[in-house]
Design an enzyme around this catalytic site. Structure first.
Site, PDB file in Angstrom:
ATOM      1  CB  SER A 247      43.160  85.116  34.166  1.00 20.59           C
ATOM      2  OG  SER A 247      42.609  83.907  33.683  1.00 20.59           O
TER       3      SER A 247
ATOM      4  CE1 TYR B  22      38.440  86.432  36.170  1.00 18.81           C
ATOM      5  CE2 TYR B  22      39.079  85.026  34.325  1.00 18.81           C
ATOM      6  CZ  TYR B  22      39.330  85.551  35.583  1.00 18.81           C
ATOM      7  OH  TYR B  22      40.485  85.207  36.240  1.00 18.81           O
TER       8      TYR B  22
END
Length: 369
Positions: free
Chosen positions: A192, A220
């Site tokens: 990501s 995250y």
């Protein structure tokens, strides 16, 4: 052994300039990814893949679903590694009914729960005992528990770090014997752009020291950065003759419910979902490209030859990109590698032992090659 100074520097976090640059990259991707990727076709055209065996984690929804479906429809043998085998079998039946081919799709289902490292070991043992070559491992499964308080798995690890990094790292290592048999083979980590906005403290990867305020966004993004750093060291330590390539992939910003935990300026972008965000089929293109493009092993080999400080990273445009500067710090990456091995219960020489086909002990279960 990386220096203690590197660990001290990691605790300090990003400078305000690095933080600002990181968020600029995130905002640019969200707002302009469709423009940047306009040269790509959807779905991504794939060659015949009849001789390819692929394991895809998290393949009952989102990007993983699209990756598994398209690989299978192109002839690959796909193993859906999922928490819910019933849902996977239902999807297979639906795909089979929809396919124009008279041949049955070559798909198997195996249970895998990344919130349990014991489940990862069981999965790996079961697969390796089959003695089959593995050509592509796609570590797609991941979580982003928006706005939720800090949670820990039964193994005692923060859930983002375990599902997004620790469990895929353990899976990748334990499947090395099969990947070696399937060489030239690839390990693909779906990453990501959010790894640009954080740092990783190797001494506090579980976020329990209290030195950093935990949020789901911190959990995250840190897990995704740890994944890149671990991949960098794995890329460097794997001998060229193993024939195994390591690739991280940026899928782009897909249509998911992540707005609540993002800065308000990004929430504006997420309100324009139909205009700026990828759907799952669009977001699957970079992973499919990394899994099937014939030039990928050559590119990975060139990076190793040039002693580049990072493994291959393919962006949502299906073109190479550089991960964040923080991700390219070899001192911190080495510490993340060592800490990861300790957290998943493997010894420091596990890589060599697994490649040599020797018995490898993991505290979450003995692993026999």
């Amino acid at each position: 052994m990386a220096s203690p100074l590197a660990s001290d520097q990691a605790k300090q976090g990003l400078s305000w300039m690095e933080w600002l640059q990181g968020w600029s990259n995130v905002i640019y991707e969200v707002l302009f990814q469709k423009v940047e990727a306009r040269h790509l076709k959807t779905p991504l055209p794939l060659p015949p893949l009849n001789n390819l065996t692929c394991i895809v984690t998290g393949s009952t929804s989102g990007i993983g679903l699209e990756v598994a479906r398209q690989l299978a429809e192109s002839g690959a043998h796909v193993v859906m590694a999922v928490r819910n085998p019933t849902a996977a079998h239902s999807l297979i039946q639906t795909w089979q009914n929809q396919t124009s081919s008279k041949d049955s799709l070559n798909i198997d289902v195996m249970e895998l729960n990344l919130l349990s490292l014991e489940s990862v070991v069981r999965f790996s043992e079961k697969w390796n005992l089959l003695g089959k070559p593995l050509n592509v491992l796609i570590n797609n499964a991941g979580i982003f528990s928006i706005g939720e308080p800090q949670k820990f798995s039964n193994d005692g690890y923060e859930t983002h770090m375990q599902v997004n990094h620790l469990a895929p790292a353990l899976l990748s290592l334990l499947l090395l014997p099969s990947l070696k048999r399937g060489a030239p083979s690839r390990i693909i980590n779906v990453n990501s752009i959010m790894h640009f906005v954080c740092n990783v403290d190797p001494n506090d990867m579980n976020f329990v020291s209290g030195k950093r305020k935990f949020s789901s966004l911190v959990g995250y993004s840190s897990s995704k950065l740890a994944q890149v750093m671990f991949s960098n060291i794995l890329h460097k330590r794997l001998p060229s003759e193993s024939g195994i390539s390591i690739i991280c992939v940026g899928p782009g910003a897909a249509q998911t419910n992540v707005a609540r935990d993002l800065p308000k300026i990004l929430q504006v972008g997420y309100q324009l979902i139909p205009l700026v965000l990828f759907n799952a089929e669009e977001a699957s293109r970079s992973t499919l490209f990394a899994a099937t493009d014939p030039e990928i092993p050559k590119y990975c080999g060139q990076l190793k030859w040039d002693e580049w400080p990072a493994c291959a990273y393919i962006s949502y445009t299906c073109r190479p990109m550089n991960p964040s500067k923080e991700a390219q710090r070899m001192d911190i990456s080495s510490l993340v590698w060592e800490k990861t091995l300790d957290m998943v219960g493997l010894s420091g020489d596990c890589l060599e032992m697994l490649l040599e086909g020797k018995e490898t002990q993991c505290r979450y279960g003995a692993h026999l090659n």
